[in-house]
Design a protein around this motif. Structure first.
Motif, PDB file in Angstrom:
ATOM      1  N   THR A  81       0.847  -1.189   0.000  1.00 49.51           N
ATOM      2  CA  THR A  81       0.000   0.000   0.000  1.00 49.51           C
ATOM      3  C   THR A  81       0.884   1.240   0.000  1.00 49.51           C
ATOM      4  O   THR A  81       1.832   1.329   0.772  1.00 49.51           O
ATOM      5  CB  THR A  81      -0.913   0.011   1.238  1.00 49.51           C
ATOM      6  N   ASN A  82       0.544   2.225  -0.837  1.00 44.64           N
ATOM      7  CA  ASN A  82       1.416   3.386  -0.994  1.00 44.64           C
ATOM      8  C   ASN A  82       0.670   4.702  -0.800  1.00 44.64           C
ATOM      9  O   ASN A  82       0.842   5.654  -1.557  1.00 44.64           O
ATOM     10  CB  ASN A  82       2.080   3.346  -2.371  1.00 44.64           C
ATOM     11  N   LEU A  83      -0.174   4.758   0.227  1.00 47.20           N
ATOM     12  CA  LEU A  83      -0.860   6.002   0.568  1.00 47.20           C
ATOM     13  C   LEU A  83       0.149   6.960   1.194  1.00 47.20           C
ATOM     14  O   LEU A  83       0.837   6.625   2.154  1.00 47.20           O
ATOM     15  CB  LEU A  83      -1.994   5.727   1.561  1.00 47.20           C
ATOM     16  N   THR A  84       0.255   8.149   0.633  1.00 48.13           N
ATOM     17  CA  THR A  84       1.221   9.109   1.153  1.00 48.13           C
ATOM     18  C   THR A  84       0.785  10.516   0.774  1.00 48.13           C
ATOM     19  O   THR A  84      -0.018  10.703  -0.138  1.00 48.13           O
ATOM     20  CB  THR A  84       2.639   8.823   0.603  1.00 48.13           C
ATOM     21  N   ALA A  85       1.311  11.497   1.467  1.00 52.21           N
ATOM     22  CA  ALA A  85       1.006  12.903   1.182  1.00 52.21           C
ATOM     23  C   ALA A  85       2.103  13.758   1.791  1.00 52.21           C
ATOM     24  O   ALA A  85       2.729  13.371   2.782  1.00 52.21           O
ATOM     25  CB  ALA A  85      -0.358  13.299   1.744  1.00 52.21           C
ATOM     26  N   ARG A 104      19.123  21.319  18.657  1.00 48.57           N
ATOM     27  CA  ARG A 104      20.398  20.873  18.088  1.00 48.57           C
ATOM     28  C   ARG A 104      21.385  22.036  18.001  1.00 48.57           C
ATOM     29  O   ARG A 104      22.573  21.878  18.294  1.00 48.57           O
ATOM     30  CB  ARG A 104      20.183  20.286  16.690  1.00 48.57           C
ATOM     31  N   GLN A 105      20.899  23.193  17.615  1.00 50.40           N
ATOM     32  CA  GLN A 105      21.785  24.350  17.519  1.00 50.40           C
ATOM     33  C   GLN A 105      22.331  24.735  18.891  1.00 50.40           C
ATOM     34  O   GLN A 105      23.530  25.005  19.047  1.00 50.40           O
ATOM     35  CB  GLN A 105      21.052  25.535  16.896  1.00 50.40           C
ATOM     36  N   ALA A 106      21.450  24.745  19.899  1.00 52.36           N
ATOM     37  CA  ALA A 106      21.878  25.110  21.249  1.00 52.36           C
ATOM     38  C   ALA A 106      22.921  24.140  21.787  1.00 52.36           C
ATOM     39  O   ALA A 106      23.822  24.533  22.541  1.00 52.36           O
ATOM     40  CB  ALA A 106      20.663  25.160  22.175  1.00 52.36           C
ATOM     41  N   ALA A 107      22.825  22.872  21.388  1.00 47.05           N
ATOM     42  CA  ALA A 107      23.774  21.850  21.849  1.00 47.05           C
ATOM     43  C   ALA A 107      25.021  21.774  20.979  1.00 47.05           C
ATOM     44  O   ALA A 107      25.932  20.996  21.272  1.00 47.05           O
ATOM     45  CB  ALA A 107      23.081  20.494  21.890  1.00 47.05           C
ATOM     46  N   GLY A 108      25.052  22.567  19.916  1.00 50.82           N
ATOM     47  CA  GLY A 108      26.195  22.517  19.010  1.00 50.82           C
ATOM     48  C   GLY A 108      26.281  21.213  18.234  1.00 50.82           C
ATOM     49  O   GLY A 108      27.360  20.779  17.846  1.00 50.82           O
ATOM     50  N   GLN A 109      25.133  20.582  18.000  1.00 45.33           N
ATOM     51  CA  GLN A 109      25.078  19.290  17.310  1.00 45.33           C
ATOM     52  C   GLN A 109      24.393  19.479  15.958  1.00 45.33           C
ATOM     53  O   GLN A 109      23.165  19.473  15.859  1.00 45.33           O
ATOM     54  CB  GLN A 109      24.328  18.263  18.158  1.00 45.33           C
ATOM     55  N   GLN A 110      25.190  19.646  14.919  1.00 45.95           N
ATOM     56  CA  GLN A 110      24.632  19.956  13.609  1.00 45.95           C
ATOM     57  C   GLN A 110      24.379  18.716  12.748  1.00 45.95           C
ATOM     58  O   GLN A 110      23.544  18.763  11.848  1.00 45.95           O
ATOM     59  CB  GLN A 110      25.568  20.916  12.868  1.00 45.95           C
ATOM     60  N   GLN A 111      25.073  17.635  13.022  1.00 46.56           N
ATOM     61  CA  GLN A 111      24.865  16.442  12.200  1.00 46.56           C
ATOM     62  C   GLN A 111      23.497  15.824  12.489  1.00 46.56           C
ATOM     63  O   GLN A 111      23.151  15.565  13.643  1.00 46.56           O
ATOM     64  CB  GLN A 111      25.950  15.405  12.440  1.00 46.56           C
ATOM     65  N   ILE A 112      22.721  15.605  11.439  1.00 49.54           N
ATOM     66  CA  ILE A 112      21.408  14.976  11.569  1.00 49.54           C
ATOM     67  C   ILE A 112      21.290  13.912  10.480  1.00 49.54           C
ATOM     68  O   ILE A 112      21.297  14.224   9.293  1.00 49.54           O
ATOM     69  CB  ILE A 112      20.257  15.999  11.430  1.00 49.54           C
ATOM     70  N   ARG A 113      21.210  12.659  10.904  1.00 48.92           N
ATOM     71  CA  ARG A 113      21.056  11.537   9.980  1.00 48.92           C
ATOM     72  C   ARG A 113      19.673  10.933  10.193  1.00 48.92           C
ATOM     73  O   ARG A 113      19.313  10.574  11.316  1.00 48.92           O
ATOM     74  CB  ARG A 113      22.155  10.510  10.234  1.00 48.92           C
ATOM     75  N   VAL A 114      18.925  10.834   9.111  1.00 45.92           N
ATOM     76  CA  VAL A 114      17.512  10.452   9.174  1.00 45.92           C
ATOM     77  C   VAL A 114      17.269   9.224   8.307  1.00 45.92           C
ATOM     78  O   VAL A 114      17.882   9.066   7.250  1.00 45.92           O
ATOM     79  CB  VAL A 114      16.611  11.604   8.672  1.00 45.92           C
ATOM     80  N   TRP A 115      16.368   8.384   8.760  1.00 45.55           N
ATOM     81  CA  TRP A 115      15.877   7.281   7.921  1.00 45.55           C
ATOM     82  C   TRP A 115      14.369   7.410   7.806  1.00 45.55           C
ATOM     83  O   TRP A 115      13.659   7.411   8.802  1.00 45.55           O
ATOM     84  CB  TRP A 115      16.251   5.943   8.537  1.00 45.55           C
ATOM     85  N   SER A 116      13.883   7.536   6.581  1.00 46.90           N
ATOM     86  CA  SER A 116      12.456   7.476   6.281  1.00 46.90           C
ATOM     87  C   SER A 116      12.170   6.068   5.784  1.00 46.90           C
ATOM     88  O   SER A 116      12.434   5.736   4.627  1.00 46.90           O
ATOM     89  CB  SER A 116      12.089   8.528   5.218  1.00 46.90           C
ATOM     90  N   ALA A 117      11.632   5.235   6.663  1.00 48.23           N
ATOM     91  CA  ALA A 117      11.403   3.820   6.356  1.00 48.23           C
ATOM     92  C   ALA A 117       9.970   3.628   5.871  1.00 48.23           C
ATOM     93  O   ALA A 117       9.019   3.883   6.606  1.00 48.23           O
ATOM     94  CB  ALA A 117      11.661   2.966   7.597  1.00 48.23           C
ATOM     95  N   GLY A 118       9.820   3.180   4.633  1.00 48.81           N
ATOM     96  CA  GLY A 118       8.498   3.095   4.032  1.00 48.81           C
ATOM     97  C   GLY A 118       8.130   4.427   3.407  1.00 48.81           C
ATOM     98  O   GLY A 118       7.062   4.977   3.668  1.00 48.81           O
ATOM     99  N   CYS A 119       9.029   4.944   2.553  1.00 49.15           N
ATOM    100  CA  CYS A 119       8.889   6.318   2.060  1.00 49.15           C
ATOM    101  C   CYS A 119       7.924   6.459   0.904  1.00 49.15           C
ATOM    102  O   CYS A 119       7.608   7.575   0.493  1.00 49.15           O
ATOM    103  CB  CYS A 119      10.262   6.860   1.645  1.00 49.15           C
ATOM    104  N   SER A 120       7.458   5.363   0.324  1.00 50.13           N
ATOM    105  CA  SER A 120       6.538   5.381  -0.805  1.00 50.13           C
ATOM    106  C   SER A 120       7.081   6.267  -1.929  1.00 50.13           C
ATOM    107  O   SER A 120       8.250   6.175  -2.283  1.00 50.13           O
ATOM    108  CB  SER A 120       5.153   5.827  -0.338  1.00 50.13           C
ATOM    109  N   THR A 121       6.266   7.155  -2.479  1.00 48.85           N
ATOM    110  CA  THR A 121       6.674   7.954  -3.641  1.00 48.85           C
ATOM    111  C   THR A 121       7.469   9.200  -3.278  1.00 48.85           C
ATOM    112  O   THR A 121       7.714  10.042  -4.138  1.00 48.85           O
ATOM    113  CB  THR A 121       5.448   8.353  -4.477  1.00 48.85           C
ATOM    114  N   ALA A 123       6.988  11.638  -0.698  1.00 52.01           N
ATOM    115  CA  ALA A 123       6.441  12.818  -0.018  1.00 52.01           C
ATOM    116  C   ALA A 123       7.016  12.976   1.392  1.00 52.01           C
ATOM    117  O   ALA A 123       7.314  14.101   1.819  1.00 52.01           O
ATOM    118  CB  ALA A 123       4.918  12.743   0.037  1.00 52.01           C
ATOM    119  N   GLU A 124       7.176  11.874   2.110  1.00 57.80           N
ATOM    120  CA  GLU A 124       7.685  11.962   3.480  1.00 57.80           C
ATOM    121  C   GLU A 124       9.133  12.455   3.526  1.00 57.80           C
ATOM    122  O   GLU A 124       9.417  13.433   4.248  1.00 57.80           O
ATOM    123  CB  GLU A 124       7.554  10.620   4.190  1.00 57.80           C
ATOM    124  N   PRO A 125      10.093  11.832   2.828  1.00 58.86           N
ATOM    125  CA  PRO A 125      11.462  12.334   2.942  1.00 58.86           C
ATOM    126  C   PRO A 125      11.624  13.761   2.433  1.00 58.86           C
ATOM    127  O   PRO A 125      12.420  14.532   2.995  1.00 58.86           O
ATOM    128  CB  PRO A 125      12.287  11.338   2.125  1.00 58.86           C
TER     129      PRO A 125
END
Length: 280
Positions: A81-85, A104-121, A123-125
């Motif tokens: 199923t690929n319902l997404t928006a 993140r800025q206040a903590a001085g932590q700029q690296q952000i690594r993300v996983w969008s699992a089940g991203c379909s077409t 829209a989410e990522p």
């Protein structure tokens, strides 16, 4: 007698035994669990494959599946199923922009690594990328932000990689965001919109089966896995969520769907906001 009458009305012969074998194959291949009442759905989603292959029954299709390894991908694509928006469950993206980025800025932590699992077409990522680039006072263009976006369906991943959508798909996005992050098509591309290359460059689209080894090769600050767990049985949910907890850094966050509750199947997460969970 009723079942036989219904079978006669179908274009292709489809028995309960066929259904049981197909859903077992789907579970074995992708971990997706289908309820008994999904029999008509399975029929409607696979009839095109039978026509394309010029087969006359689901028994023939099952034999084809068992003898042609390449068909398994087509089978999984048809059954998912690929319902997404864009910006579905808006509160998640508001949290990223208004709370997560300042922290993140206040903590001085700029690296952000993300996983969008089940991203379909896609829209989410793309929505995640916009949320992480859209704070009015925090310029994140030089931050090392990367997004892995995965799905088990190769067809939807091909759409996601292009970043091209019909204009109605982006109608509900705030006008200022549309103007900033999308390019409207002209001429033969009229009626279409494309996400800007800046966003595409942030995202690595991958074919990943959540029930197989993931090979992410990185730790993660954020995981979006929304409205995906509902397709798995509890033991499979537990294995996947435990694996996600292992891949998150300490204090990493999991964003779940509105009908999902990871804390019911594992103690590795704690609820910190509306369907937002932190690794314990």
């Amino acid at each position: 007698m009723l079942a036989k009458a219904q079978d006669k009305q179908r274009e292709f012969a489809f028995s309960r035994g066929d259904f049981d074998r197909l859903r077992q194959m789907l579970y074995d291949a992708a971990g997706i669990s289908l309820a008994d009442y999904k029999m008509d759905m399975v029929y409607s989603r696979l009839t095109r494959r039978l026509r394309d292959l010029k087969l006359s029954s689901f028994a023939d299709y099952l034999r084809h599946l068992e003898t042609h390894q390449g068909e398994l991908g087509n089978f999984i694509n048809a059954m998912t199923t690929n319902l997404t928006a864009f910006f579905r469950e808006q509160h998640h993206f508001d949290y990223l922009t208004n709370e997560y980025l300042p922290a993140r800025q206040a903590a001085g932590q700029q690296q952000i690594r993300v996983w969008s699992a089940g991203c379909s077409t896609g829209a989410e990522p793309y929505s995640i990328a916009i949320a992480l680039r859209n704070h009015p006072d925090i310029d994140t263009r030089q931050w090392p932000i990367s997004i892995i976006a995965s799905d088990i369906d190769s067809n939807v991943l091909n759409v996601a990689r292009t970043g091209v959508y019909d204009l109605p798909r982006i109608d509900d996005i705030d006008e200022a965001l549309r103007k900033r992050w999308f390019l409207r098509g002209k001429g033969e591309n009229a009626g279409m919109a494309r996400v800007k290359p800046e966003l595409q460059a942030m995202i690595d689209f991958r074919l990943i089966n959540l029930t197989r080894p993931w090979q992410l090769n990185t730790r993660l600050e954020l995981i979006f896995c929304r409205n995906v767990m509902i397709y798995f049985d509890p033991p499979t949910q537990c294995r996947i969520l435990e694996g996600m907890a292992d891949h998150l850094v300490e204090g990493g966050l999991l964003f779940a769907g509105h009908s999902e509750s990871p804390t019911r199947v594992t103690d590795r997460f704690e609820l910190i906001g509306k369907t937002i969970y932190r690794k314990r």
